[in-house]
Design an enzyme around this catalytic site. Structure first.
Site, short mmCIF file in Angstrom:
data_model
loop_
_atom_site.label_atom_id
_atom_site.label_comp_id
_atom_site.label_asym_id
_atom_site.label_seq_id
_atom_site.Cartn_x
_atom_site.Cartn_y
_atom_site.Cartn_z
N ASP A 1 -10.91 3.20 4.09
CA ASP A 1 -11.24 1.77 3.92
C ASP A 1 -12.75 1.58 3.77
OD1 ASP A 1 -9.28 -0.11 3.65
OD2 ASP A 1 -8.84 -0.25 5.80
N GLN B 1 -4.41 -1.46 9.59
CA GLN B 1 -4.33 -2.79 8.97
C GLN B 1 -4.92 -3.85 9.90
OE1 GLN B 1 -3.21 -3.47 5.76
NE2 GLN B 1 -3.96 -5.54 6.18
N LYS C 1 0.84 -1.21 0.00
CA LYS C 1 0.00 0.00 0.00
C LYS C 1 0.87 1.25 0.00
CE LYS C 1 -3.82 -2.42 2.16
NZ LYS C 1 -4.53 -2.82 3.37
#
Ligand code: NAP
Length: 295
Positions: free
Chosen positions: A120, A97, A53
């Site tokens: 997200d 994460q 990422k």
């Protein structure tokens, strides 16, 4: 007729080129989009996702703020970090994460993220907005799937879609997005899961099958109508002694047989996978543009 193999890497590259241009325009105005990535612990898979990422951010000019914390980080310290990032004007997106180590309360952490920085798309505010059809950060994998369909001219309007899987990160949101009254939706959607009776009967009706079961060969060729489009979200490791690492990656559908009767199919790897990070970049750029418009 053999199916067209949907090239997720190419669609992702096209979208990243578009995003790079948007980032350059923001930079002309003195704005650099920023994504904060928070990783707690040493899980190897999580570490490699985070690295991928961050690398993707760099490639298109997004500033990535790397926050790696030890596995024994307390809930309080993690919440304090999220609060600090919420208040940092250089940060447009915050990504924690998952999974977090077991002693940490994941939902409390996700709730703490400012919904305006929730790139997200997991915060209940964004999930709720998505469900009622308001503008929101869309979750990355489901949004990536819709982009693959759109950019390959596979119509969803009026299509019968069968989604196999009802998780909060793939099955439920993709089904929700497909029933929205907009140009990526307007589909008639059936969501299947382990309690579904006769999965084959449902799948055989489908113009589009989206397989997100996390099990190889959940959808086999006899379950697919001629000419259907098949999107394979699954990523599964199966033992393979011919490979140096001892395994290979497969999806949730019987790829080789299905590609002989489907109209479109995504490969694994190289289908949905490259789209997930791309949609994270998309949300981060969108967030920076929104923040810039407020200035
Ligand atoms: P998950 O949380 O394990 O959910 C799997 C879903 O599939 C559950 O709803 C389960 O039903 C259903 N299911 C399992 N076996 C089934 C069967 N035989 N028939 C019908 N339904 C079945 O998985 P997930 O997080 O949604 O992920 C799904 C797959 O996508 C995984 O392989 C994952 O690695 C992959 N993935 C890929 C990306 C990417 O970027 N490429 C991103 C996310 C996930 P129940 O609810 O009844 O248990």
């Amino acid at each position: 007729m053999a199916a067209k193999i949907i090239d997720g890497k190419q669609v992702a590259a096209d979208m990243r080129a578009e995003l790079k241009e948007k980032v350059a325009k923001l930079k002309d105005r003195g704005i650099v989009p920023g994504l904060a990535v928070v990783l707690v612990g040493e899980d190897p898979a999580s570490k490699s996702y985070v690295t991928a990422k961050e690398r993707a951010c760099e490639e298109i000019g997004i500033f990535s703020d790397d926050n790696r914390l030890p596995a024994d980080t307390s809930q309080e310290d993690l919440m304090t970090l999220v609060e600090k990032l919420n208040n940092d004007p250089k940060i447009n997106g915050i990504l924690v994460q998952l999974p977090l180590p077991k002693h940490l309360n994941e939902s409390e952490v996700l709730l703490k993220i400012n919904p305006d920085k929730d790139v997200d798309g997991f915060h209940p505010v964004n999930v709720g907005k998505m469900v009622v059809g308001e503008k929101a950060f869309l979750p990355c994998t489901p949004h990536g799937i819709l982009q693959l369909l759109k950019r390959n001219n596979i119509p969803t309007e009026g299509a019968e879609v069968v989604v196999v899987g009802r998780s909060n990160i793939v099955g439920k949101p993709v089904a929700n997005m497909l029933i929205q009254k907009n140009d990526m939706g307007n589909a008639t959607v059936t969501v299947c899961h382990t309690r579904t009776k006769n999965l084959k009967e449902h799948c055989l009706r489908a113009d589009i099958i989206i397989a997100a079961s996390g099990r190889p060969n959940t959808v086999t060729a006899d379950m697919v109508k001629n000419g259907a489009a098949v999107i394979d979200v699954g990523v599964n490791r199966v033992e393979d002694a011919t490979k140096k690492r001892g395994y290979r990656l497969v999806g949730d559908v019987e790829f080789d047989a299905i590609k002989e009767k489907a109209s479109y199919i995504t490969p694994v790897p190289g289908g949905v996978g490259p789209m997930t990070i791309t949609m994270l970049l998309f949300n981060t750029v969108e967030s920076a543009e929104k923040a810039a418009a407020k200035k």
